[in-house]
Design an enzyme around this catalytic site. Structure first.
Site, PDB file in Angstrom:
ATOM      1  N   GLY A  86       0.764  -1.247   0.000  1.00 49.21           N
ATOM      2  CA  GLY A  86       0.000   0.000   0.000  1.00 49.21           C
ATOM      3  C   GLY A  86       0.795   1.298   0.000  1.00 49.21           C
ATOM      4  O   GLY A  86       0.197   2.374   0.085  1.00 49.21           O
ATOM      5  N   TRP A  88       2.459   2.975  -2.401  1.00 50.00           N
ATOM      6  CA  TRP A  88       2.141   3.892  -3.511  1.00 50.00           C
ATOM      7  C   TRP A  88       0.731   4.451  -3.345  1.00 50.00           C
ATOM      8  O   TRP A  88       0.465   5.598  -3.689  1.00 50.00           O
ATOM      9  CB  TRP A  88       2.255   3.162  -4.866  1.00 50.00           C
ATOM     10  CG  TRP A  88       3.659   3.053  -5.374  1.00 50.00           C
ATOM     11  CD1 TRP A  88       4.788   2.922  -4.619  1.00 50.00           C
ATOM     12  CD2 TRP A  88       4.090   3.077  -6.743  1.00 50.00           C
ATOM     13  NE1 TRP A  88       5.894   2.857  -5.449  1.00 50.00           N
ATOM     14  CE2 TRP A  88       5.494   2.941  -6.755  1.00 50.00           C
ATOM     15  CE3 TRP A  88       3.425   3.172  -7.961  1.00 50.00           C
ATOM     16  CZ2 TRP A  88       6.250   2.913  -7.931  1.00 50.00           C
ATOM     17  CZ3 TRP A  88       4.170   3.146  -9.138  1.00 50.00           C
ATOM     18  CH2 TRP A  88       5.556   3.030  -9.124  1.00 50.00           C
ATOM     19  N   ASP A 113      -5.098  -5.405  -6.254  1.00 48.87           N
ATOM     20  CA  ASP A 113      -4.000  -6.372  -6.116  1.00 48.87           C
ATOM     21  C   ASP A 113      -4.590  -7.779  -6.055  1.00 48.87           C
ATOM     22  O   ASP A 113      -5.776  -7.954  -5.744  1.00 48.87           O
ATOM     23  CB  ASP A 113      -3.177  -6.097  -4.846  1.00 48.87           C
ATOM     24  CG  ASP A 113      -1.764  -6.672  -4.944  1.00 48.87           C
ATOM     25  OD1 ASP A 113      -0.812  -5.878  -5.072  1.00 48.87           O
ATOM     26  OD2 ASP A 113      -1.596  -7.922  -4.917  1.00 48.87           O
ATOM     27  N   ASP A 129      -7.409  -9.419 -10.204  1.00 46.02           N
ATOM     28  CA  ASP A 129      -6.322  -9.603 -11.168  1.00 46.02           C
ATOM     29  C   ASP A 129      -6.628  -8.648 -12.313  1.00 46.02           C
ATOM     30  O   ASP A 129      -7.660  -8.785 -12.976  1.00 46.02           O
ATOM     31  CB  ASP A 129      -6.325 -11.066 -11.646  1.00 46.02           C
ATOM     32  CG  ASP A 129      -5.187 -11.350 -12.612  1.00 46.02           C
ATOM     33  OD1 ASP A 129      -4.613 -10.392 -13.171  1.00 46.02           O
ATOM     34  OD2 ASP A 129      -4.878 -12.540 -12.813  1.00 46.02           O
ATOM     35  N   ASP A 153       3.380  -0.801 -10.116  1.00 48.74           N
ATOM     36  CA  ASP A 153       4.646  -1.234  -9.505  1.00 48.74           C
ATOM     37  C   ASP A 153       4.609  -2.759  -9.442  1.00 48.74           C
ATOM     38  O   ASP A 153       5.224  -3.369  -8.586  1.00 48.74           O
ATOM     39  CB  ASP A 153       4.742  -0.612  -8.101  1.00 48.74           C
ATOM     40  CG  ASP A 153       6.128  -0.748  -7.499  1.00 48.74           C
ATOM     41  OD1 ASP A 153       7.096  -0.866  -8.263  1.00 48.74           O
ATOM     42  OD2 ASP A 153       6.246  -0.730  -6.262  1.00 48.74           O
ATOM     43  N   LYS A 193       6.771  -0.005 -13.472  1.00 49.01           N
ATOM     44  CA  LYS A 193       8.077  -0.636 -13.241  1.00 49.01           C
ATOM     45  C   LYS A 193       8.468  -1.497 -14.444  1.00 49.01           C
ATOM     46  O   LYS A 193       7.642  -2.252 -14.961  1.00 49.01           O
ATOM     47  CB  LYS A 193       7.974  -1.523 -11.998  1.00 49.01           C
ATOM     48  CG  LYS A 193       9.229  -2.314 -11.807  1.00 49.01           C
ATOM     49  CD  LYS A 193       9.487  -2.878 -10.460  1.00 49.01           C
ATOM     50  CE  LYS A 193       8.383  -3.570  -9.726  1.00 49.01           C
ATOM     51  NZ  LYS A 193       8.632  -3.449  -8.285  1.00 49.01           N
TER      52      LYS A 193
HETATM   53  C1  LIG Z   1       6.235  -4.820  -5.463  1.00 49.41           C
HETATM   54  S1  LIG Z   1       4.566  -5.097  -4.982  1.00 49.41           S
HETATM   55  C2  LIG Z   1       3.902  -3.461  -5.044  1.00 49.41           C
HETATM   56  C3  LIG Z   1       4.353  -2.541  -3.919  1.00 49.41           C
HETATM   57  C4  LIG Z   1       3.516  -1.300  -3.816  1.00 49.41           C
HETATM   58  N1  LIG Z   1       3.750  -0.407  -4.934  1.00 49.41           N
HETATM   59  C5  LIG Z   1       3.780  -0.548  -2.544  1.00 49.41           C
HETATM   60  O1  LIG Z   1       4.318   0.559  -2.597  1.00 49.41           O
HETATM   61  O2  LIG Z   1       3.415  -1.045  -1.471  1.00 49.41           O
HETATM   62  C6  LIG Z   1       3.908  -5.849  -6.431  1.00 49.41           C
HETATM   63  C7  LIG Z   1       2.472  -6.306  -6.310  1.00 49.41           C
HETATM   64  O3  LIG Z   1       1.976  -6.607  -7.628  1.00 49.41           O
HETATM   65  C8  LIG Z   1       0.903  -7.522  -7.441  1.00 49.41           C
HETATM   66  N2  LIG Z   1       0.496  -8.138  -8.713  1.00 49.41           N
HETATM   67  C9  LIG Z   1       1.247  -8.951  -9.519  1.00 49.41           C
HETATM   68  N3  LIG Z   1       0.504  -9.361 -10.568  1.00 49.41           N
HETATM   69  C10 LIG Z   1      -0.740  -8.800 -10.448  1.00 49.41           C
HETATM   70  C11 LIG Z   1      -1.942  -8.863 -11.220  1.00 49.41           C
HETATM   71  N4  LIG Z   1      -2.029  -9.618 -12.329  1.00 49.41           N
HETATM   72  N5  LIG Z   1      -3.033  -8.146 -10.807  1.00 49.41           N
HETATM   73  C12 LIG Z   1      -2.960  -7.402  -9.664  1.00 49.41           C
HETATM   74  N6  LIG Z   1      -1.842  -7.317  -8.888  1.00 49.41           N
HETATM   75  C13 LIG Z   1      -0.749  -8.006  -9.268  1.00 49.41           C
HETATM   76  C14 LIG Z   1       1.483  -8.507  -6.448  1.00 49.41           C
HETATM   77  O4  LIG Z   1       0.464  -9.240  -5.805  1.00 49.41           O
HETATM   78  C15 LIG Z   1       2.268  -7.580  -5.499  1.00 49.41           C
HETATM   79  O5  LIG Z   1       1.536  -7.294  -4.332  1.00 49.41           O
END
Ligand SMILES: C[S@@+](CC[C@H](N)C(=O)[O-])C[C@H]1O[C@@H](n2cnc3c(N)ncnc32)[C@H](O)[C@@H]1O
Length: 247
Positions: A86, A88, A113, A129, A153, A193
């Site tokens: 959370g 961002w 997420d 998703d 991200d 990213k």
């Molecule tokens: C590096 S974390 C993000 C950190 C976040 N920006 C923060 O500041 O807290 C990446 C996230 O992307 C999510 N993610 C990956 N593929 C996804 C998808 N197809 N749909 C939604 N979320 C996804 C993962 O579950 C993970 O929680």
């Protein structure tokens, strides 16, 4: 951290203990997890995130990018793809003023997420998703219209194979660019990213077609030894309406 502390000594500045933490390799703990833990314990952004109440050190990456390029505007509608835990989303709420309610700036922040995200006042959080069919329609409904900014991200869980991980992150960034194409308003921004090195051409081709300006940004908070960077595309040109009569 002072040089002295960095070399394994300790100091007390402003009343705060400043020790370089070392983690013993316990039986059963792999060297890679020991190194990860050691890096976390000694990372100034992790410390700052704790002190300032951010859920992730990643919050500083978005803060830095927005300080420079000013795309999170008061009253803006933001969708944060891959929002957990959370950080961002917290930055987006603070910058848009979406926690000030309807009588405030009118900003709106939606975070989605695969995992549940603990409540953040001023944000609407959903388990979804973003690759699901109709995710774009759902997000526009939740935002109450088109988005000003699409943030991503996102990272897929690591397979431990560098090239495969790279391709999976790039595939997410490309899908997020298509998602941005479907939900952004004209003039909107996409920030995602990516990883340096190969497989970026398709993403850049898509973005250059859709946006007036496309930049690569490496915020200081993004670890120097990581190939991670961000692509920031501004000035969305809008969707070309296809005439139903056209073939
Ligand atoms: C590096 S974390 C993000 C950190 C976040 N920006 C923060 O500041 O807290 C990446 C996230 O992307 C999510 N993610 C990956 N593929 C996804 C998808 N197809 N749909 C939604 N979320 C996804 C993962 O579950 C993970 O929680």
């Amino acid at each position: 951290m002072s040089e002295k502390a960095d070399k394994g000594g300790s100091s007390r500045k402003g009343g705060r203990r400043n020790l370089r933490e070392r983690v013993k390799t316990a039986r059963g703990r792999k060297l890679s997890s020991k190194l990860w833990l050691e890096r976390q314990l000694n990372d100034p952004y992790v410390t700052r995130a704790k002190e300032e109440g951010y859920r992730s050190r990643a919050a500083f990456k978005l803060t830095e990018m927005d300080d420079k390029f000013h795309f999170l505007k008061k009253g803006g509608r933001i969708v944060d793809l891959g929002a957990a835990p959370g950080g961002w989303t917290q930055v987006s709420v603070a910058r848009t003023g979406s926690d000030k309610g309807p009588s405030g700036t009118g900003g709106k922040v939606v975070g989605i997420d695969l995992q549940e995200v603990d409540a953040i006042p001023g944000a609407d959080l959903y388990v979804l998703d973003f690759l699901e069919e109709d995710a774009d329609i759902k997000v526009k409904e939740w935002l109450g219209g088109e988005a000003d900014v699409v943030l991503s991200d996102m990272a897929a869980a690591s397979m431990g194979h560098k090239q495969t991980d790279h391709l999976r992150i790039m595939a997410l960034a490309e899908a997020a660019a298509q998602f941005a194409h479907d939900v952004l308003c004209e003039g909107g921004t996409y920030c995602a990213k990516v990883l340096q090195g190969g497989a970026e051409q398709e993403l850049l081709r898509m973005l250059k077609q859709d946006f007036k300006v496309v930049r690569h940004v490496k915020p200081a908070a993004s670890r120097a030894d990581s190939s991670e960077m961000y692509v920031l595309a501004t000035g969305f040109r809008g969707r070309q309406e296809v005439d139903e009569g056209e073939v």
